[in-house]
Design a protein around this motif. Structure first.
Motif, PDB file in Angstrom:
ATOM      1  N   LEU A  11      42.515  28.379  44.865  1.00 34.76           N
ATOM      2  CA  LEU A  11      42.321  28.175  43.573  1.00 34.76           C
ATOM      3  C   LEU A  11      40.787  28.107  43.522  1.00 34.76           C
ATOM      4  N   ASP A  12      40.099  27.503  44.140  1.00 35.06           N
ATOM      5  CA  ASP A  12      38.695  27.588  43.944  1.00 35.06           C
ATOM      6  C   ASP A  12      37.933  28.879  44.214  1.00 35.06           C
ATOM      7  N   THR A  13      38.650  29.889  44.773  1.00 36.81           N
ATOM      8  CA  THR A  13      37.699  31.055  44.926  1.00 36.81           C
ATOM      9  C   THR A  13      37.737  31.963  43.641  1.00 36.81           C
ATOM     10  N   PRO A  14      36.542  32.393  43.437  1.00 43.76           N
ATOM     11  CA  PRO A  14      36.384  33.168  42.034  1.00 43.76           C
ATOM     12  C   PRO A  14      37.087  34.573  42.080  1.00 43.76           C
ATOM     13  N   LEU A  15      37.627  35.169  41.117  1.00 37.24           N
ATOM     14  CA  LEU A  15      38.262  36.432  40.963  1.00 37.24           C
ATOM     15  C   LEU A  15      36.915  37.414  41.151  1.00 37.24           C
ATOM     16  N   VAL A  16      37.132  38.268  42.233  1.00 31.41           N
ATOM     17  CA  VAL A  16      36.001  39.130  42.334  1.00 31.41           C
ATOM     18  C   VAL A  16      36.464  40.685  42.523  1.00 31.41           C
TER      19      VAL A  16
END
Length: 342
Positions: A11-16
């Protein structure tokens, strides 16, 4: 750390924008991307977007791909499993439906949803467009792309999850491969526990095997089946609709061999109040809510109902948008429980 707790990192991982494998091209010429991670002996297939009006599955898999891309090769998730992920099987449908959401949303706006949602009908439905070689032909190039991606594994799969959603219900619904009913008691209990922990009810109904849906337990049902779909419409004398159903992704991946556990998640975008009732089918209570959403849509389109007035009516009727984060958590719990079951 237990497997579920990785959801916090996901959840904390930014969408890249992550470079994947070009596994095929959609009807409208958009690239379909697949992703390979890990080197474990258990092959895991995760796909989403077969119904393009269901954005939570694609969001989870996009985040999962972004997270996996940051991990070292010796991470436990990559050591133990080999992952085959297609975040969105239907980029054409995704583009059409991005009119009412984006992947940074925290919940669904009902007005925008009702005004702009688009869903493909049988005959264009990707979930029931997969092949079984020598028996059932493919429906669309997107189905071919995913199927051929699976075949590059040159091995059988242990787990396949096709992530779906619902417009509305009063709780979460989990669909399980019939062949695995007796081996998924812990899976069911863990998903029940997480649903309750997050403050939600389980969606419960008994369709008595119609279209492949047979009740297993409260909130749990067998997953749909292309053959049962065809049988249903043939019994109604509707040969045209029956012919539109090929194999589901679940049937198709199992046809490659092995004893793959197949799962389908069904999280609602909108939740209406639960009501004690008999488990009968058709369920008049569910039909009443279906009619209510249709009425709201027609009133919005005619100008009779404004977005502000709709929000007021939602509050009066105790209807609310299920937070996307909670949907993601329940989908991940389902996947994790599947990993533990295999």
């Amino acid at each position: 750390m237990n497997l579920y707790d990785y959801i916090h990192f996901i959840l904390d991982t930014p969408l890249v924008e992550t470079e994947g494998i070009n596994i095929g091209t959609s009807v409208e010429g958009h690239t379909i991307q697949g992703f390979r991670f890990g080197k474990g002996i258990k092959n895991i297939s995760l796909i989403a977007g077969n119904h393009a009006d269901e954005p939570i599955g694609p969001l989870l898999l996009k985040k999962l791909v972004s997270y996996f891309s940051t991990l070292p090769e010796n991470h436990v998730l990559l050591e133990k499993y080999s992952w085959w992920i297609v975040p969105h099987t239907n980029p054409d449908g995704e583009k059409q439906n991005l009119k009412w959401y984006n992947y940074t949303d925290t919940k669904t706006d009902l007005t925008q949803y009702l005004l702009h949602v688009q869903r493909e009908l049988p005959g264009r439905d990707l979930e029931f467009g997969y092949p079984i070689e020598g028996k059932i032909p493919v429906l669309r190039p997107e189905n071919t792309a995913v199927y051929n991606f699976w075949k590059t594994a040159n091995a059988t799969f242990s787990l396949h999850a096709s992530l779906h959603g619902m417009k509305s219900s009063y709780g979460a619904w989990f669909l399980i491969d019939e062949a695995w009913i007796d081996r998924t008691k812990k899976l069911r209990q863990d998903c029940k526990n997480k649903t309750t922990e997050l403050g939600y009810d389980l969606y419960d109904l008994d369709r008595k095997g119609e279209k492949g849906f047979t009740r297993i337990d409260e909130g749990f049902c067998t997953r749909p089946d292309g053959g049962k779909m065809r049988e249903h419409f043939l019994n109604l004398g509707d040969t045209k609709t029956a012919a539109q159903f090929h194999a589901s992704s679940m049937e198709s991946i199992r046809s490659l061999g092995g004893d793959c556990l197949t799962l389908v998640s069904e999280m609602p975008l909108f939740i209406f109040p639960k009501k004690d009732r008999e488990l009968v089918w058709p369920d008049t209570y569910l039909n009443e809510w279906s009619d209510q959403f249709i009425q709201w849509k027609n009133e919005l389109l005619s100008g009779k109902l404004s977005a502000t007035a709709l929000e007021t009516e939602m509050k009066e009727k105790e209807v609310y948008a299920m937070p996307w984060e909670d949907q993601l958590k329940l989908q991940w719990q389902f996947i994790v429980s599947g990993l533990e079951a295999i």
